[in-house]
Design a protein around this motif. Structure first.
Motif, short mmCIF file in Angstrom:
data_model
loop_
_atom_site.label_atom_id
_atom_site.label_comp_id
_atom_site.label_asym_id
_atom_site.label_seq_id
_atom_site.Cartn_x
_atom_site.Cartn_y
_atom_site.Cartn_z
N LYS A 46 0.86 -1.18 0.00
CA LYS A 46 0.00 0.00 0.00
C LYS A 46 0.89 1.23 0.00
N ARG A 47 0.44 2.25 -0.68
CA ARG A 47 1.24 3.46 -0.83
C ARG A 47 0.40 4.66 -0.47
N GLU A 48 0.99 5.58 0.25
CA GLU A 48 0.27 6.81 0.57
C GLU A 48 0.69 7.90 -0.41
N PHE A 49 -0.24 8.83 -0.67
CA PHE A 49 0.07 9.93 -1.57
C PHE A 49 -0.70 11.17 -1.13
N PRO A 50 -0.16 12.34 -1.49
CA PRO A 50 -0.79 13.59 -1.04
C PRO A 50 -1.96 14.00 -1.92
N VAL A 51 -2.93 14.62 -1.30
CA VAL A 51 -4.11 15.14 -2.00
C VAL A 51 -4.40 16.52 -1.44
N ASP A 52 -4.73 17.46 -2.31
CA ASP A 52 -5.16 18.78 -1.85
C ASP A 52 -6.58 18.66 -1.29
N CYS A 53 -6.80 19.24 -0.15
CA CYS A 53 -8.11 19.12 0.48
C CYS A 53 -8.38 20.35 1.33
N GLU A 54 -9.61 20.83 1.29
CA GLU A 54 -10.00 21.98 2.08
C GLU A 54 -10.80 21.58 3.32
N LEU A 55 -11.10 20.29 3.46
CA LEU A 55 -11.82 19.83 4.64
C LEU A 55 -10.88 19.79 5.84
#
Length: 146
Positions: A46-55
């Motif tokens: 499993k790999r983690e990756f960044p996501v833009d989020c305003e929550l």
């Protein structure tokens, strides 16, 4: 939209790092021995990756992530066609530059090398291509606690 459940692993510098949750469907399926998806899920970490989020999210929150299926189709076409374009261009250039005497001897090798070069370039640039240019995963909503 293609949706997948994920968990927030960390939040730092305005980016939310997520990791996909393993689906329970594979454990109940009768096709586990012949299924490519189940095999890949076992082999690949499993790999983690960044996501833009305003929550306002915290580590451990469960979220619903979506990817536009039109962009996914476009990306698939790019990933399959780019190595073939490299191969055709490599063979065309070799045919134009190599003497006629060597054309039939070296064109298969040139085709293979240029095809592998296309695959290598995609492999080296996949993080940039897939996550930043081709499609951006979006956090649609925060899911309730399980």
């Amino acid at each position: 939209m293609i949706e997948e459940a994920a968990v927030v692993t960390r939040v730092s510098d305005g980016r939310t790092w997520i990791q996909s949750l393993q689906s329970n469907a594979c454990s109940g399926c009768l096709q586990q021995q012949s299924c490519g998806t189940a095999t890949l899920a076992k082999v690949l970490p499993k790999r983690e990756f960044p996501v833009d989020c305003e929550l306002n999210l915290q580590a451990g929150d469960h979220v619903l992530v979506a990817i536009d299926d039109g962009q996914l189709l476009l990306t698939s076409l790019l990933l399959y066609l780019l190595p073939l374009i490299f191969m055709i261009a490599g063979v065309g250039l070799a045919e134009a530059w190599l003497p006629v005497l060597f054309n039939t001897d070296y064109l298969p090798e040139v085709a293979l090398v240029s095809l592998l070069t296309g695959f290598w370039l995609i492999n080296r640039c996949q993080n940039l291509l897939l996550l930043h240019l081709c499609f951006k995963p979006q956090i649609v909503k925060k899911l309730g606690a399980d």
